[in-house]
Design a protein around this motif. Structure first.
Motif, PDB file in Angstrom:
ATOM      1  N   VAL A   9       0.617  -1.036  -0.310  1.00 54.94           N
ATOM      2  CA  VAL A   9       0.018   0.182  -0.201  1.00 54.94           C
ATOM      3  C   VAL A   9       1.079   1.298   0.241  1.00 54.94           C
ATOM      4  O   VAL A   9       1.996   1.458   1.181  1.00 54.94           O
ATOM      5  CB  VAL A   9      -1.088   0.066   1.480  1.00 54.94           C
ATOM      6  CG1 VAL A   9      -1.790   0.964   1.458  1.00 54.94           C
ATOM      7  CG2 VAL A   9      -1.951  -1.314   1.181  1.00 54.94           C
ATOM      8  N   GLN A  10       0.842   2.105  -1.079  1.00 54.84           N
ATOM      9  CA  GLN A  10       1.151   3.281  -0.289  1.00 54.84           C
ATOM     10  C   GLN A  10       0.223   4.513  -1.206  1.00 54.84           C
ATOM     11  O   GLN A  10      -0.359   4.560  -2.417  1.00 54.84           O
ATOM     12  CB  GLN A  10       2.432   3.654  -1.569  1.00 54.84           C
ATOM     13  CG  GLN A  10       3.727   2.981  -2.006  1.00 54.84           C
ATOM     14  CD  GLN A  10       4.787   2.703  -3.133  1.00 54.84           C
ATOM     15  OE1 GLN A  10       4.745   3.525  -3.822  1.00 54.84           O
ATOM     16  NE2 GLN A  10       5.324   1.622  -2.557  1.00 54.84           N
ATOM     17  N   VAL A  11       0.257   5.292  -0.609  1.00 53.18           N
ATOM     18  CA  VAL A  11      -1.203   6.034  -0.734  1.00 53.18           C
ATOM     19  C   VAL A  11      -0.186   7.503   0.125  1.00 53.18           C
ATOM     20  O   VAL A  11       0.027   7.520   1.378  1.00 53.18           O
ATOM     21  CB  VAL A  11      -2.665   5.861   0.216  1.00 53.18           C
ATOM     22  CG1 VAL A  11      -2.600   5.509   1.717  1.00 53.18           C
ATOM     23  CG2 VAL A  11      -3.303   6.816   0.060  1.00 53.18           C
ATOM     24  N   GLN A  12      -1.035   8.591  -0.881  1.00 44.99           N
ATOM     25  CA  GLN A  12      -0.582   9.926  -0.439  1.00 44.99           C
ATOM     26  C   GLN A  12      -1.672  10.507   0.478  1.00 44.99           C
ATOM     27  O   GLN A  12      -2.928  10.878  -0.575  1.00 44.99           O
ATOM     28  CB  GLN A  12       0.214  10.467  -1.353  1.00 44.99           C
ATOM     29  CG  GLN A  12       1.058  12.037  -0.643  1.00 44.99           C
ATOM     30  CD  GLN A  12       2.408  11.852  -0.580  1.00 44.99           C
ATOM     31  OE1 GLN A  12       3.032  11.708  -0.498  1.00 44.99           O
ATOM     32  NE2 GLN A  12       2.076  13.102   0.966  1.00 44.99           N
ATOM     33  N   GLN A  13      -1.524  11.331   1.622  1.00 43.80           N
ATOM     34  CA  GLN A  13      -2.897  12.016   1.914  1.00 43.80           C
ATOM     35  C   GLN A  13      -1.982  13.775   2.685  1.00 43.80           C
ATOM     36  O   GLN A  13      -1.931  13.160   3.470  1.00 43.80           O
ATOM     37  CB  GLN A  13      -3.512  11.650   3.315  1.00 43.80           C
ATOM     38  CG  GLN A  13      -4.421  10.238   2.371  1.00 43.80           C
ATOM     39  CD  GLN A  13      -5.750  10.253   3.517  1.00 43.80           C
ATOM     40  OE1 GLN A  13      -4.939   9.327   4.910  1.00 43.80           O
ATOM     41  NE2 GLN A  13      -7.738  10.566   3.352  1.00 43.80           N
ATOM     42  N   GLY A  14      -2.191  14.890   2.027  1.00 39.40           N
ATOM     43  CA  GLY A  14      -1.785  15.955   2.584  1.00 39.40           C
ATOM     44  C   GLY A  14      -0.645  15.635   2.078  1.00 39.40           C
ATOM     45  O   GLY A  14       0.309  14.821   1.416  1.00 39.40           O
ATOM     46  N   GLY A  15       0.326  16.007   3.571  1.00 46.07           N
ATOM     47  CA  GLY A  15       1.603  15.838   3.768  1.00 46.07           C
ATOM     48  C   GLY A  15       2.063  14.377   4.702  1.00 46.07           C
ATOM     49  O   GLY A  15       3.115  13.972   4.948  1.00 46.07           O
ATOM     50  N   PHE A  16       0.937  13.765   4.548  1.00 42.05           N
ATOM     51  CA  PHE A  16       0.924  12.324   5.101  1.00 42.05           C
ATOM     52  C   PHE A  16       1.012  10.669   4.047  1.00 42.05           C
ATOM     53  O   PHE A  16       0.523  11.400   2.856  1.00 42.05           O
ATOM     54  CB  PHE A  16      -0.057  12.268   6.012  1.00 42.05           C
ATOM     55  CG  PHE A  16       0.001  10.519   6.839  1.00 42.05           C
ATOM     56  CD1 PHE A  16       1.320  10.344   8.103  1.00 42.05           C
ATOM     57  CD2 PHE A  16      -0.412   9.242   6.289  1.00 42.05           C
ATOM     58  CE1 PHE A  16       1.379   9.100   8.430  1.00 42.05           C
ATOM     59  CE2 PHE A  16      -0.412   7.694   6.871  1.00 42.05           C
ATOM     60  CZ  PHE A  16       0.343   7.830   7.650  1.00 42.05           C
ATOM     61  N   ARG A  17       2.410  10.423   4.404  1.00 40.68           N
ATOM     62  CA  ARG A  17       2.406   9.011   3.031  1.00 40.68           C
ATOM     63  C   ARG A  17       2.654   7.678   3.499  1.00 40.68           C
ATOM     64  O   ARG A  17       3.018   7.485   5.099  1.00 40.68           O
ATOM     65  CB  ARG A  17       3.484   9.266   2.359  1.00 40.68           C
ATOM     66  CG  ARG A  17       3.870   8.185   1.466  1.00 40.68           C
ATOM     67  CD  ARG A  17       5.347   8.246   0.585  1.00 40.68           C
ATOM     68  NE  ARG A  17       5.923   7.567  -0.368  1.00 40.68           N
ATOM     69  CZ  ARG A  17       4.708   7.473  -1.467  1.00 40.68           C
ATOM     70  NH1 ARG A  17       3.817   7.974  -1.887  1.00 40.68           N
ATOM     71  NH2 ARG A  17       4.660   6.513  -2.145  1.00 40.68           N
ATOM     72  N   LEU A  18       1.774   6.990   3.142  1.00 40.07           N
ATOM     73  CA  LEU A  18       1.328   5.516   3.766  1.00 40.07           C
ATOM     74  C   LEU A  18       2.378   4.334   2.731  1.00 40.07           C
ATOM     75  O   LEU A  18       1.592   4.478   1.686  1.00 40.07           O
ATOM     76  CB  LEU A  18       0.540   5.160   4.620  1.00 40.07           C
ATOM     77  CG  LEU A  18      -0.371   3.630   4.694  1.00 40.07           C
ATOM     78  CD1 LEU A  18       0.541   4.058   6.368  1.00 40.07           C
ATOM     79  CD2 LEU A  18      -1.589   3.422   4.849  1.00 40.07           C
ATOM     80  N   ASP A  19       3.246   4.015   3.563  1.00 42.65           N
ATOM     81  CA  ASP A  19       4.251   3.279   3.085  1.00 42.65           C
ATOM     82  C   ASP A  19       4.649   1.554   3.661  1.00 42.65           C
ATOM     83  O   ASP A  19       4.691   1.779   3.615  1.00 42.65           O
ATOM     84  CB  ASP A  19       5.311   3.411   2.370  1.00 42.65           C
ATOM     85  CG  ASP A  19       5.891   3.139   1.410  1.00 42.65           C
ATOM     86  OD1 ASP A  19       5.745   1.862   0.895  1.00 42.65           O
ATOM     87  OD2 ASP A  19       7.576   3.399   0.791  1.00 42.65           O
ATOM     88  N   VAL A  20       3.159   0.863   2.746  1.00 41.90           N
ATOM     89  CA  VAL A  20       3.751  -0.244   3.457  1.00 41.90           C
ATOM     90  C   VAL A  20       3.052  -1.912   3.515  1.00 41.90           C
ATOM     91  O   VAL A  20       2.771  -1.715   2.486  1.00 41.90           O
ATOM     92  CB  VAL A  20       2.128  -0.131   4.775  1.00 41.90           C
ATOM     93  CG1 VAL A  20       1.823  -1.660   6.015  1.00 41.90           C
ATOM     94  CG2 VAL A  20       2.648   0.814   6.163  1.00 41.90           C
TER      95      VAL A  20
END
Lengths: 262, 225
Positions: free
Chosen positions: B7-18
């Motif tokens: 999972v890679q998802v960008q939300q505003g300044g937050f990035r999830l990379d799992v």
């Protein structure tokens, strides 16, 4: 926690009393003129009864029409992103601030016999809206619609989107989510919007008399009858006014808790 | 049923990379500070938030490949117990639990009967006819668990599911929840602040820090600090 007790300002209290009196005095004036013993008789005269019946039918039809087109409009305004949305919203609210007589003139040149829509309705279907009961319903819907849209749109915006997400993860289709979660949760607000639209439709005067005219039994609703009878038979005018006051108070009471802070 | 997600998802300044996998009928515990991306991760698996890049697949079926949501949330058979329950305020506890069964096409009578026994299993059968507004936080949480379990999801997402439940009732509710998960054979992703919520010391666990996996291991490794 208690706030420090403040000394009441006499000036503010006095001005507030004047403000309240300004609202309440006309009501007292009206009530003081009611011929209570002859009220039933006044309301059941042929003219008064015809106006009451017509107003009831037209306002209910207008509220229904406002509901049918207003709920989807509120939905689109609340949920869809599109260019010009704020302009569409502002224009939708226009009848709330537009002088109703101007609305009536506009309706005349759109839906009147020579209006660009009205001419086609006449040509294709033989429908004439001016000077007809359908014209009254149209005029009332025009002024009432924004009251419903503004109330319902606020409800759709304020609705917890996680509830819809929860419904989706439980296997509900988009349509089911709307039918079984969104609409029921927004239900009280929709009911309030319908009640407001109905009350506004019931009191409509300017757009109705301009667009639909003042024909007894066909377009002479209660507000038009009040205006007419005030010159010929004030007692009937006052009796009919009392009915409109009673309905307004009833709607306000029904909407307490939503609008009124206890 | 197994789950594999990159999972890679960008939300505003937050990035999830799992990147994670959960084997058939297993549980994965996810811990991390507030804002580390735990709930965001659950939302991507549920299909409520599309991913920018990567793949989410259940039993080899691609649910989301970063270009689009391939399988919409209502078709994923993903059960999601929200942190704040999100019970439907206009329905009784019983009808909340019956909701998913009705959506799945079961009759009203059958849905209600199954909903009733699910509420009983979680010890809140006596709340069946109350509205969510009249339930305590712990009761609402148990109704929310029942509402999700009754649909027998293939992937179960639990976001702090036991936090609102008082200490006395917690072991019982945990035991019922994990027994039901085992019986269904679903993959479970459990987000929690308390590793003591895990079903066993051998359960796999990851710790998220700023949207990335900072540590992987077994629950036992995380408790022996």
């Amino acid at each position: 926690m208690s706030r420090p007790v403040r000394r009441r300002s006499r000036v503010a209290t006095g001005v507030a009393a004047i403000g309240f009196a300004f609202i309440i005095l006309p009501l007292i004036g009206l009530l003081s003129q009611v011929a209570w013993s002859r009220l039933w008789h006044d309301l059941t005269t042929t003219e008064a009864a015809a106006a009451l019946r017509l107003s009831l039918v037209c306002s209910l039809a207008a509220a229904t029409l406002a509901f049918v087109v207003g709920v989807p409009l509120a939905w689109v305004l609340a949920r869809f992103e599109f260019p010009g949305r704020s302009a569409v919203r502002a224009l939708t609210m226009l009848p709330m601030v537009l002088p109703p007589v101007v609305g009536g003139v506009g309706l005349l040149y759109a839906f009147g016999r020579t209006g660009f829509v009205g001419a086609r309705l006449d040509q294709w279907f033989g429908i004439h809206l001016t000077f007809s009961t359908a014209g009254v319903i149209l005029a009332e819907s025009f002024v009432a619609l924004p009251f419903l849209v503004i109330t319902v749109e606020a409800a759709f915006r304020g609705l917890d989107r996680d509830l819809e997400d929860a419904a989706a993860t439980l296997g509900a289709s988009r349509r089911e989510v709307i039918r079984r979660v969104t609409l029921p949760v927004a239900g009280p607000a929709i009911a309030a919007g319908v009640a407001l639209a109905w009350a506004r439709a019931l009191g409509e005067f300017g757009a109705t008399i301009t667009f639909a005219g003042n024909i007894q039994g066909r377009t002479r609703t209660v507000p038009l009858a009040v205006y007419l009878f005030l010159q010929s038979d004030p007692e009937v005018a006052i009796a009919l006014s009392l009915v409109l006051v009673a309905v307004s108070v009833a709607v306000l009471t029904a909407l307490r808790g939503r609008w009124l802070v206890r | 049923m197994s789950l594999a997600a990159t999972v890679q998802v960008q939300q505003g300044g937050f990035r999830l990379d799992v990147e994670l996998t959960v084997a058939s009928a297993e549980t994965l515990v996810v811990v991390g500070a507030n804002g580390a991306g735990k709930t965001t991760l659950l939302r991507t698996i549920a299909g409520l938030l599309p991913i920018d890049e990567g793949t989410i697949a259940a039993d080899g079926v691609v649910l989301d490949d970063g270009g689009r949501i391939a399988v919409i949330p209502e078709a994923r058979s993903v059960g999601y117990v929200f942190q704040d329950q999100r019970l439907f305020p206009h329905l009784s506890a019983l009808d909340n639990v019956a909701f998913g069964l009705r959506a799945g096409g079961s009759s009203a009578a059958e849905s209600r009967a199954r909903a009733r026994s699910e509420l009983d299993a979680f010890g809140v059968g006596d709340c069946a006819h109350r509205r969510p507004g009249d339930l305590s936080g712990g009761q609402a949480q148990r109704v929310a668990l029942a509402r999700t379990f009754v649909t027998r999801p293939k992937v179960l997402l639990l976001d702090e599911p036991f936090t609102a439940i008082d200490a006395m009732a917690r072991p019982m509710v945990r035991a019922v929840a994990f027994a039901r998960a085992t019986a269904i054979g679903c993959v479970t992703v459990l987000v929690t602040h308390d590793v003591g919520d895990a079903p066993s010391p051998d359960t796999s666990i990851i710790e998220l820090v700023d949207g990335r996996i900072a540590r992987r291991g077994r629950v036992a490794d995380f408790t022996q600090v």
